[in-house]
Design a protein around this motif. Structure first.
Motif, PDB file in Angstrom:
ATOM      1  N   ARG A  32       0.754  -1.374   0.093  1.00 33.66           N
ATOM      2  CA  ARG A  32       0.013  -0.139  -0.019  1.00 33.66           C
ATOM      3  C   ARG A  32       0.898   1.192   0.090  1.00 33.66           C
ATOM      4  N   GLN A  33       2.104   1.133   0.446  1.00 31.87           N
ATOM      5  CA  GLN A  33       3.024   2.176   0.347  1.00 31.87           C
ATOM      6  C   GLN A  33       3.761   2.495  -0.838  1.00 31.87           C
ATOM      7  N   HIS A  34       3.373   1.795  -2.066  1.00 32.61           N
ATOM      8  CA  HIS A  34       4.046   1.798  -3.462  1.00 32.61           C
ATOM      9  C   HIS A  34       4.299   3.261  -4.004  1.00 32.61           C
ATOM     10  N   GLU A  35       3.191   4.114  -3.889  1.00 31.91           N
ATOM     11  CA  GLU A  35       3.269   5.447  -4.234  1.00 31.91           C
ATOM     12  C   GLU A  35       4.102   6.251  -3.361  1.00 31.91           C
ATOM     13  N   ARG A  36       4.085   6.319  -2.069  1.00 25.66           N
ATOM     14  CA  ARG A  36       5.054   6.810  -1.119  1.00 25.66           C
ATOM     15  C   ARG A  36       6.275   6.391  -1.334  1.00 25.66           C
ATOM     16  N   VAL A  37       6.772   5.324  -1.497  1.00 28.72           N
ATOM     17  CA  VAL A  37       8.254   4.903  -1.968  1.00 28.72           C
ATOM     18  C   VAL A  37       8.613   5.615  -3.316  1.00 28.72           C
ATOM     19  N   ARG A  38       7.755   5.400  -4.357  1.00 25.61           N
ATOM     20  CA  ARG A  38       8.161   6.081  -5.501  1.00 25.61           C
ATOM     21  C   ARG A  38       8.471   7.438  -5.413  1.00 25.61           C
ATOM     22  N   GLU A  39       7.713   8.157  -4.570  1.00 25.01           N
ATOM     23  CA  GLU A  39       7.720   9.754  -4.424  1.00 25.01           C
ATOM     24  C   GLU A  39       9.110  10.067  -3.773  1.00 25.01           C
ATOM     25  N   LEU A  40       9.421   9.292  -2.556  1.00 22.28           N
ATOM     26  CA  LEU A  40      10.532   9.377  -2.095  1.00 22.28           C
ATOM     27  C   LEU A  40      11.885   9.057  -3.066  1.00 22.28           C
ATOM     28  N   LEU A  41      11.852   8.286  -3.707  1.00 21.98           N
ATOM     29  CA  LEU A  41      12.705   7.864  -4.687  1.00 21.98           C
ATOM     30  C   LEU A  41      13.106   8.785  -5.804  1.00 21.98           C
ATOM     31  N   GLU A  42      11.898   9.294  -6.342  1.00 23.73           N
ATOM     32  CA  GLU A  42      12.051  10.451  -7.401  1.00 23.73           C
ATOM     33  C   GLU A  42      12.440  11.574  -6.867  1.00 23.73           C
ATOM     34  N   ALA A  43      12.209  12.148  -5.493  1.00 23.16           N
ATOM     35  CA  ALA A  43      12.622  13.334  -5.040  1.00 23.16           C
ATOM     36  C   ALA A  43      14.259  12.950  -4.811  1.00 23.16           C
ATOM     37  N   THR A  44      14.593  11.785  -4.053  1.00 21.37           N
ATOM     38  CA  THR A  44      15.990  11.622  -3.920  1.00 21.37           C
ATOM     39  C   THR A  44      16.748  11.635  -5.045  1.00 21.37           C
ATOM     40  N   ALA A  45      16.234  11.159  -6.286  1.00 23.02           N
ATOM     41  CA  ALA A  45      16.915  11.014  -7.630  1.00 23.02           C
ATOM     42  C   ALA A  45      17.328  12.456  -7.853  1.00 23.02           C
ATOM     43  N   VAL A  46      16.345  13.213  -7.961  1.00 22.32           N
ATOM     44  CA  VAL A  46      16.664  14.598  -8.294  1.00 22.32           C
ATOM     45  C   VAL A  46      17.544  15.276  -7.559  1.00 22.32           C
ATOM     46  N   ALA A  47      17.512  15.243  -6.184  1.00 22.92           N
ATOM     47  CA  ALA A  47      18.429  15.785  -5.272  1.00 22.92           C
ATOM     48  C   ALA A  47      19.860  15.297  -5.407  1.00 22.92           C
ATOM     49  N   SER A  48      19.924  13.912  -5.688  1.00 23.54           N
ATOM     50  CA  SER A  48      21.323  13.252  -5.872  1.00 23.54           C
ATOM     51  C   SER A  48      22.005  13.964  -7.076  1.00 23.54           C
ATOM     52  N   ARG A  49      21.336  14.191  -8.199  1.00 20.21           N
ATOM     53  CA  ARG A  49      21.773  14.570  -9.383  1.00 20.21           C
ATOM     54  C   ARG A  49      22.358  15.936  -9.052  1.00 20.21           C
ATOM     55  N   SER A  50      21.382  16.716  -8.446  1.00 14.63           N
ATOM     56  CA  SER A  50      21.834  18.208  -8.019  1.00 14.63           C
ATOM     57  C   SER A  50      23.048  18.304  -7.315  1.00 14.63           C
ATOM     58  N   VAL A  51      23.355  17.653  -6.433  1.00 13.74           N
ATOM     59  CA  VAL A  51      24.507  17.847  -5.394  1.00 13.74           C
ATOM     60  C   VAL A  51      25.705  16.807  -5.924  1.00 13.74           C
ATOM     61  N   GLY A  52      25.553  15.953  -6.817  1.00 16.00           N
ATOM     62  CA  GLY A  52      26.711  14.959  -7.232  1.00 16.00           C
ATOM     63  C   GLY A  52      26.774  13.884  -6.172  1.00 16.00           C
ATOM     64  N   TRP A  53      25.517  13.516  -5.545  1.00 18.50           N
ATOM     65  CA  TRP A  53      25.931  12.527  -4.416  1.00 18.50           C
ATOM     66  C   TRP A  53      26.088  11.094  -5.063  1.00 18.50           C
ATOM     67  N   ASN A  54      27.201  10.507  -4.270  1.00 20.01           N
ATOM     68  CA  ASN A  54      27.466   9.135  -4.847  1.00 20.01           C
ATOM     69  C   ASN A  54      27.031   8.113  -3.437  1.00 20.01           C
ATOM     70  N   VAL A  55      26.481   7.200  -3.418  1.00 21.96           N
ATOM     71  CA  VAL A  55      26.161   6.089  -2.697  1.00 21.96           C
ATOM     72  C   VAL A  55      27.428   5.957  -1.602  1.00 21.96           C
ATOM     73  N   THR A  56      27.190   6.226  -0.403  1.00 19.02           N
ATOM     74  CA  THR A  56      28.147   5.985   0.652  1.00 19.02           C
ATOM     75  C   THR A  56      28.255   4.902   1.244  1.00 19.02           C
ATOM     76  N   ASP A  57      29.418   4.546   1.662  1.00 18.30           N
ATOM     77  CA  ASP A  57      29.586   3.284   2.534  1.00 18.30           C
ATOM     78  C   ASP A  57      29.992   3.830   4.194  1.00 18.30           C
ATOM     79  N   ARG A  58      30.060   5.103   4.373  1.00 23.53           N
ATOM     80  CA  ARG A  58      30.504   5.684   5.697  1.00 23.53           C
ATOM     81  C   ARG A  58      29.122   5.560   6.403  1.00 23.53           C
ATOM     82  N   LEU A  59      29.302   6.080   7.758  1.00 22.41           N
ATOM     83  CA  LEU A  59      28.347   6.116   8.836  1.00 22.41           C
ATOM     84  C   LEU A  59      27.543   7.547   8.578  1.00 22.41           C
TER      85      LEU A  59
END
Length: 142
Positions: A32-59
């Protein structure tokens, strides 16, 4: 993580966060959370591209501010934080779960595993419409 990687990312998402409160995976197309998951991932994708975020292995630290009508969220803090934490982790090697319905959003992640979250801040503010902000910061002192 290279020295050119962003050490902080912050973004806003309309609506309620995904809430982790049932046995069915948040990533299931039938959750039932499928749309909420997509909305969070979409916002994260835009922000990640904007700041040049790379997946971190740090704390990391996770800060969430939830804006709720009458200041009363529909769910509780731990379920919201669990949902957000799961969605923002790496999903490239799911176990026994087809994520093809997410398309390119399956590749969106801020960290490898939500076990990297060692500091959490959660606030609720009153608002006319539900929304939330997420901030993830790479911690250098731990």
């Amino acid at each position: 993580m290279s020295s050119s990687d962003a050490v902080e990312i912050a973004f806003e998402v309309p609506g309620w966060p995904p809430i982790k409160n049932e046995a069915l995976s948040l990533f299931s197309a039938n959750n039932r959370q499928h749309e909420r998951v997509r909305e969070l991932l979409e916002a994260t994708a835009v922000a990640s591209r904007s700041v040049g975020w790379n997946v971190t292995d740090r704390l990391v630290g996770l800060d969430v501010t939830l804006r709720a009508p009458r200041g009363r969220p529909a769910g509780d803090a731990t379920n919201y934080l669990g949902g957000i934490g799961d969605v923002l982790q790496d999903k490239s090697s799911p176990i026994n779960l087809d994520l093809s319905h997410l398309g390119s959003l399956q590749q969106v992640a801020l960290y490898l595993d939500d076990r990297q979250i060692v500091r959490v801040r959660y606030d609720v503010e009153p608002a006319d419409n539900p929304s939330y902000s997420v901030r993830v910061v790479v911690l250098s002192h731990l």
